[in-house]
Design a protein around this motif. Structure first.
Motif, PDB file in Angstrom:
ATOM      1  N   VAL A   1       4.627  -1.399  -3.072  1.00 24.87           N
ATOM      2  CA  VAL A   1       4.551  -0.635  -1.768  1.00 24.87           C
ATOM      3  C   VAL A   1       5.214   0.771  -2.341  1.00 24.87           C
ATOM      4  O   VAL A   1       6.030   0.879  -2.923  1.00 24.87           O
ATOM      5  CB  VAL A   1       5.890  -1.328  -0.829  1.00 24.87           C
TER       6      VAL A   1
ATOM      7  N   ASN B   1       9.685  -1.447   8.814  1.00 21.32           N
ATOM      8  CA  ASN B   1       9.628  -0.014   9.684  1.00 21.32           C
ATOM      9  C   ASN B   1      10.601   0.938   9.043  1.00 21.32           C
ATOM     10  O   ASN B   1      11.462   0.765   8.351  1.00 21.32           O
ATOM     11  CB  ASN B   1      10.185  -0.599  11.048  1.00 21.32           C
TER      12      ASN B   1
ATOM     13  N   THR C   1      10.161   2.366  -2.160  1.00 17.61           N
ATOM     14  CA  THR C   1       9.068   2.046  -3.146  1.00 17.61           C
ATOM     15  C   THR C   1       9.410   1.123  -4.312  1.00 17.61           C
ATOM     16  O   THR C   1      10.490   1.151  -4.770  1.00 17.61           O
ATOM     17  CB  THR C   1       8.762   3.275  -3.758  1.00 17.61           C
TER      18      THR C   1
ATOM     19  N   GLY D   1       6.903   5.408   8.048  1.00 19.87           N
ATOM     20  CA  GLY D   1       5.677   4.653   8.488  1.00 19.87           C
ATOM     21  C   GLY D   1       6.305   3.195   8.610  1.00 19.87           C
ATOM     22  O   GLY D   1       7.350   2.628   8.170  1.00 19.87           O
ATOM     23  N   SER D   2       5.120   2.197   8.744  1.00 24.99           N
ATOM     24  CA  SER D   2       5.568   0.756   8.723  1.00 24.99           C
ATOM     25  C   SER D   2       4.539   0.093   7.770  1.00 24.99           C
ATOM     26  O   SER D   2       3.307   0.645   7.763  1.00 24.99           O
ATOM     27  CB  SER D   2       5.411   0.351  10.102  1.00 24.99           C
ATOM     28  N   LEU D   3       4.766  -1.088   7.201  1.00 25.04           N
ATOM     29  CA  LEU D   3       3.750  -1.821   6.791  1.00 25.04           C
ATOM     30  C   LEU D   3       4.227  -3.330   6.945  1.00 25.04           C
ATOM     31  O   LEU D   3       5.627  -3.695   7.161  1.00 25.04           O
ATOM     32  CB  LEU D   3       3.851  -1.752   5.248  1.00 25.04           C
TER      33      LEU D   3
ATOM     34  N   VAL E   1       6.316   4.505  -0.689  1.00 17.57           N
ATOM     35  CA  VAL E   1       6.391   5.282   0.454  1.00 17.57           C
ATOM     36  C   VAL E   1       6.680   6.786  -0.129  1.00 17.57           C
ATOM     37  O   VAL E   1       7.494   7.297  -0.831  1.00 17.57           O
ATOM     38  CB  VAL E   1       7.780   5.035   1.002  1.00 17.57           C
ATOM     39  N   SER E   2       5.881   7.662   0.375  1.00 19.35           N
ATOM     40  CA  SER E   2       5.569   9.166   0.008  1.00 19.35           C
ATOM     41  C   SER E   2       6.360   9.822   0.944  1.00 19.35           C
ATOM     42  O   SER E   2       6.671   9.752   2.263  1.00 19.35           O
ATOM     43  CB  SER E   2       4.339   9.666  -0.013  1.00 19.35           C
TER      44      SER E   2
ATOM     45  N   GLY F   1       0.527  -1.173  -0.051  1.00 23.76           N
ATOM     46  CA  GLY F   1       0.097  -0.011  -0.008  1.00 23.76           C
ATOM     47  C   GLY F   1       1.052   1.205   0.033  1.00 23.76           C
ATOM     48  O   GLY F   1       2.237   0.901  -0.342  1.00 23.76           O
ATOM     49  N   LEU F   2       0.302   2.229   0.332  1.00 17.50           N
ATOM     50  CA  LEU F   2       0.946   3.654   0.511  1.00 17.50           C
ATOM     51  C   LEU F   2       0.893   4.134   1.837  1.00 17.50           C
ATOM     52  O   LEU F   2       0.293   4.144   2.804  1.00 17.50           O
ATOM     53  CB  LEU F   2      -0.066   4.684  -0.366  1.00 17.50           C
ATOM     54  N   VAL F   3       2.216   4.207   2.047  1.00 11.19           N
ATOM     55  CA  VAL F   3       2.665   4.748   3.414  1.00 11.19           C
ATOM     56  C   VAL F   3       3.459   5.995   3.536  1.00 11.19           C
ATOM     57  O   VAL F   3       4.242   6.175   2.247  1.00 11.19           O
ATOM     58  CB  VAL F   3       3.526   3.727   4.057  1.00 11.19           C
ATOM     59  N   GLN F   4       3.576   6.735   4.616  1.00  6.79           N
ATOM     60  CA  GLN F   4       4.298   8.285   4.586  1.00  6.79           C
ATOM     61  C   GLN F   4       5.577   7.619   4.889  1.00  6.79           C
ATOM     62  O   GLN F   4       6.117   6.405   5.805  1.00  6.79           O
ATOM     63  CB  GLN F   4       3.762   9.098   5.324  1.00  6.79           C
TER      64      GLN F   4
END
Length: 115
Positions: A111, A83, A90, A16-18, A113-114, A10-13
């Motif tokens: 994935v 993490n 990305t 962030g974590s996924l 990462v913005s 997904g999209l995460v800043q």
């Protein structure tokens, strides 16, 4: 044959974590290694993390200390906890399983990462 299905992208800043999951089914006995590769646009696919012989873990230098690979044998699932994510993480992340010299692949999960 081994089937691998990824989830959790997904999209995460930045920072962030996924957690990615990879569920395996089919003829999963005798697998030598399981893990994750990733491929960013216009870059080669690279190994991110792996579990070899059921217990030895390996990580790319770029993710050491930030990513953790684990497995739940009862669920035939491999996880990648990510993490402190960075924009350079990305990519499309692919789960893989290896039996001797043959690789099975999942369909990939994006994935992003913005910053």
């Amino acid at each position: 044959q081994v089937q691998l299905v990824e989830s959790g992208g997904g999209l995460v800043q930045l920072g962030g974590s996924l957690r990615l999951s990879c569920a395996a089914s089919g003829s999963i006995g005798g697998l030598n290694a399981v893990g994750w590769y990733r491929q960013a646009p216009e870059k080669e696919r690279e190994l991110v993390a792996s579990i070899v012989s059921g217990r030895y873990t390996n990580y790319a230098d770029s993710v050491k200390g930030r990513f953790t690979i684990s497995r739940d044998s009862a669920k035939n699932t491999v996880y990648l906890q990510m993490n402190s994510l960075k924009p350079e993480d990305t990519a499309v992340y692919y789960c893989y399983a290896r039996r001797i010299d043959f690789h099975y692949w999942g369909q990939g999960t994006q994935v992003t990462v913005s910053s």
